[in-house]
Scaffold this active site. Sequence first.
Site, PDB file in Angstrom:
ATOM      1  N   SER A   1       0.951  -0.966  -0.072  1.00  0.00           N
ATOM      2  CA  SER A   1       0.081  -0.061   0.106  1.00  0.00           C
ATOM      3  C   SER A   1       0.917   1.263   0.035  1.00  0.00           C
ATOM      4  O   SER A   1       0.454   2.231  -0.584  1.00  0.00           O
ATOM      5  CB  SER A   1      -0.892  -0.018   1.184  1.00  0.00           C
ATOM      6  OG  SER A   1      -1.798  -1.173   1.107  1.00  0.00           O
TER       7      SER A   1
ATOM      8  N   ARG B   1       1.614   4.232  -3.072  1.00  0.00           N
ATOM      9  CA  ARG B   1       1.483   5.897  -2.799  1.00  0.00           C
ATOM     10  C   ARG B   1       2.644   6.360  -3.162  1.00  0.00           C
ATOM     11  O   ARG B   1       2.532   7.427  -3.779  1.00  0.00           O
ATOM     12  CB  ARG B   1       0.800   5.797  -1.368  1.00  0.00           C
ATOM     13  CG  ARG B   1      -0.739   5.519  -1.308  1.00  0.00           C
ATOM     14  CD  ARG B   1      -1.195   5.049  -0.023  1.00  0.00           C
ATOM     15  NE  ARG B   1      -2.609   4.865  -0.085  1.00  0.00           N
ATOM     16  CZ  ARG B   1      -3.104   3.870  -0.089  1.00  0.00           C
ATOM     17  NH1 ARG B   1      -2.395   2.657  -0.351  1.00  0.00           N
ATOM     18  NH2 ARG B   1      -4.509   3.610   0.000  1.00  0.00           N
TER      19      ARG B   1
ATOM     20  N   GLY C   1      -5.858  -3.346  -8.233  1.00  0.00           N
ATOM     21  CA  GLY C   1      -7.224  -2.509  -8.069  1.00  0.00           C
ATOM     22  C   GLY C   1      -6.664  -1.003  -7.261  1.00  0.00           C
ATOM     23  O   GLY C   1      -6.941  -0.053  -7.995  1.00  0.00           O
TER      24      GLY C   1
ATOM     25  N   SER D   1     -13.348   2.421   1.811  1.00  0.00           N
ATOM     26  CA  SER D   1     -12.076   1.993   0.980  1.00  0.00           C
ATOM     27  C   SER D   1     -10.897   2.997   1.081  1.00  0.00           C
ATOM     28  O   SER D   1     -11.288   4.002   0.816  1.00  0.00           O
ATOM     29  CB  SER D   1     -12.710   1.787  -0.145  1.00  0.00           C
ATOM     30  OG  SER D   1     -11.571   2.004  -1.357  1.00  0.00           O
TER      31      SER D   1
ATOM     32  N   ASP E   1      -7.447  -7.642   4.194  1.00  0.00           N
ATOM     33  CA  ASP E   1      -6.606  -8.596   3.720  1.00  0.00           C
ATOM     34  C   ASP E   1      -6.018  -9.579   4.420  1.00  0.00           C
ATOM     35  O   ASP E   1      -5.492 -10.653   3.746  1.00  0.00           O
ATOM     36  CB  ASP E   1      -5.290  -7.575   3.012  1.00  0.00           C
ATOM     37  CG  ASP E   1      -5.506  -6.821   2.024  1.00  0.00           C
ATOM     38  OD1 ASP E   1      -6.775  -6.750   1.444  1.00  0.00           O
ATOM     39  OD2 ASP E   1      -4.982  -5.650   1.899  1.00  0.00           O
TER      40      ASP E   1
ATOM     41  N   LYS F   1     -12.769  -8.852  -4.317  1.00  0.00           N
ATOM     42  CA  LYS F   1     -11.388  -8.525  -4.185  1.00  0.00           C
ATOM     43  C   LYS F   1     -10.792  -9.187  -5.537  1.00  0.00           C
ATOM     44  O   LYS F   1     -11.607  -9.543  -6.418  1.00  0.00           O
ATOM     45  CB  LYS F   1     -10.721  -9.070  -2.937  1.00  0.00           C
ATOM     46  CG  LYS F   1     -11.179  -8.423  -1.540  1.00  0.00           C
ATOM     47  CD  LYS F   1     -10.270  -7.060  -1.684  1.00  0.00           C
ATOM     48  CE  LYS F   1     -11.129  -6.108  -0.265  1.00  0.00           C
ATOM     49  NZ  LYS F   1     -10.360  -4.948  -0.730  1.00  0.00           N
TER      50      LYS F   1
ATOM     51  N   ARG G   1     -13.360 -13.958  -2.426  1.00  0.00           N
ATOM     52  CA  ARG G   1     -12.548 -14.604  -1.478  1.00  0.00           C
ATOM     53  C   ARG G   1     -13.468 -15.463  -0.271  1.00  0.00           C
ATOM     54  O   ARG G   1     -12.838 -16.306   0.322  1.00  0.00           O
ATOM     55  CB  ARG G   1     -11.793 -13.491  -0.665  1.00  0.00           C
ATOM     56  CG  ARG G   1     -10.471 -12.895  -1.408  1.00  0.00           C
ATOM     57  CD  ARG G   1      -9.575 -12.086  -0.588  1.00  0.00           C
ATOM     58  NE  ARG G   1      -8.624 -11.822  -1.762  1.00  0.00           N
ATOM     59  CZ  ARG G   1      -7.597 -10.715  -1.473  1.00  0.00           C
ATOM     60  NH1 ARG G   1      -7.716 -10.043  -0.430  1.00  0.00           N
ATOM     61  NH2 ARG G   1      -6.698 -10.606  -2.311  1.00  0.00           N
TER      62      ARG G   1
HETATM   63  C1  S3P Z   1      -5.722  -1.003  -0.079  1.00  0.00           C
HETATM   64  C2  S3P Z   1      -6.869  -0.979   0.592  1.00  0.00           C
HETATM   65  C3  S3P Z   1      -8.009  -2.202   0.455  1.00  0.00           C
HETATM   66  C4  S3P Z   1      -7.100  -3.447   0.606  1.00  0.00           C
HETATM   67  C5  S3P Z   1      -6.155  -3.458  -0.645  1.00  0.00           C
HETATM   68  C6  S3P Z   1      -5.117  -2.144  -0.388  1.00  0.00           C
HETATM   69  C7  S3P Z   1      -5.053   0.321  -0.015  1.00  0.00           C
HETATM   70  O1  S3P Z   1      -8.679  -2.075  -0.469  1.00  0.00           O
HETATM   71  O2  S3P Z   1      -8.029  -4.486   0.383  1.00  0.00           O
HETATM   72  O3  S3P Z   1      -5.378  -4.959  -0.670  1.00  0.00           O
HETATM   73  O4  S3P Z   1      -3.682   0.318  -0.171  1.00  0.00           O
HETATM   74  O5  S3P Z   1      -5.375   1.295   0.234  1.00  0.00           O
HETATM   75  P1  S3P Z   1     -10.202  -1.240  -0.399  1.00  0.00           P
HETATM   76  O6  S3P Z   1      -9.744   0.153  -0.617  1.00  0.00           O
HETATM   77  O7  S3P Z   1     -10.844  -1.853  -1.607  1.00  0.00           O
HETATM   78  O8  S3P Z   1     -10.660  -1.781   0.833  1.00  0.00           O
END
Ligand code: S3P
Length: 430
Positions: free
Chosen positions: A26, A30, A96, A168, A316, A343, A347
């Site tokens: 994550s 960023r 995603g 999210s 996760d 996801k 899952r």
């Molecule tokens: C993430 C947020 C989560 C997580 C993903 C990483 C992120 O998803 O499941 O693996 O880095 O902000 P969501 O924002 O869909 O909850």
Amino acid sequence: MSEGSNRIVRPAQNINGSVRLPGDKSISHRYAMLSAMASGTTKLDNFSAAADCRSTLDCMQKLGVQVRQNERHVEVDGIGMQLTAPTEPLDCGNSGSTMRMLSGILAGQDFESELIGDSSLTNRPMARIIEPLRMMGATVAGTSDSKPPLHVRGGKLKAIDYKPKVASAQVKSCVLFAGLFADGKTTIEEPVRTRDHGELALRAFGAEVERTQTRVSIAGGQSLKAIEAYVPGDMSSAAFFLCAASLFPEANLVLDNVLLNPTRAGILDILTLMGGRVSFLQVEQQQFELIGTIRFQSGKLKGARISGAQIANLIDELPVLAAIGPYTEEGIEIRDARELRVKESDRIGAGVKNLRAMGATVEEFEDGVRVPGGQKLHGAEVDSFGDHRIAMAFSVAGLKAEGETLIRGAEAVAVSYPSFYEDLERLVAG
Ligand code: S3P
């Protein structure tokens, strides 16, 4: 041990030793995105080895940014807030996070871009980012049911005060990144607090972000400055080893330089409540993130019910918690986790199928599962369903099963943790 993309996992006796985890996925995404827009060269150590983060770096390169990578060290030469129009679609692969967060930046760019992904990503919901970005004035279109590919035409944006329906962190970061290009103060109010790496990364790059418990605001027109940083080890990757360790009474696991941000360390709370012991050997703050070295020793494995506001901070880690559910005393119940259905795979469905293949009794709900405790599992053929976390979760379940477990499509682990099996083998042998 490997056969093509399949992997055989054999029963283990213990989990012992220390591991240096790949950089947090994550945070890596960023930092890669913000460094592209910063002035100066950002230098990142322990950048995630995940294929997902490679997708982000590739997209930033297609947007005109120079990126140099030498194993876990990454340097990005920022080009300021206006990126260069890409000459081909931006391929987000399986990620995603890349598609949703990058869309926020593209919404502020004076050109049109197309974001594409693999078959899993092409089935994931994008309405959650399309709605706020349109409210801000960007032109964003997906398929008729708001799935990828996405077309984003950006420009000058309007500030909004937005309350998303789903909790999210990806949506939050998307809106905050777009807020950098808006005329005024953009605010997002979350239904429950989610991971805060977007806010902390923006601050690290010199932007001002205001926040209370669930409201986060950013003023448009701010510029970003390059940073030099070490990316803390990924707690969501560590979770597989922590859960593996919790299955063996003599286990002793040391995690070096791991991310301890409270919005991500929910797994430590749950395992402690179940009877495990966590000691903090060293803790410090870097770039506003908590990082440290911890020791985990197993104790009892009682079981847990996880629901409500707990879900966002464990999202996760839920597949692996469900996968060890049969070995707990009282079982694992997960509710309010409908998001798991959208996801990288469904899952809930994937976990239920694999648990049943291994002989477990399990009850499936639309928003979760109930896995009774005190069950013995047998080795079986299970499937990753093309999902990295499902492959790793059932590799952990296989460590305590009777007989061999075959993980089909085990190569999926590369999406977040390419060296997962090597690191697991060291800890099993340790
Ligand atoms: C993430 C947020 C989560 C997580 C993903 C990483 C992120 O998803 O499941 O693996 O880095 O902000 P969501 O924002 O869909 O909850």
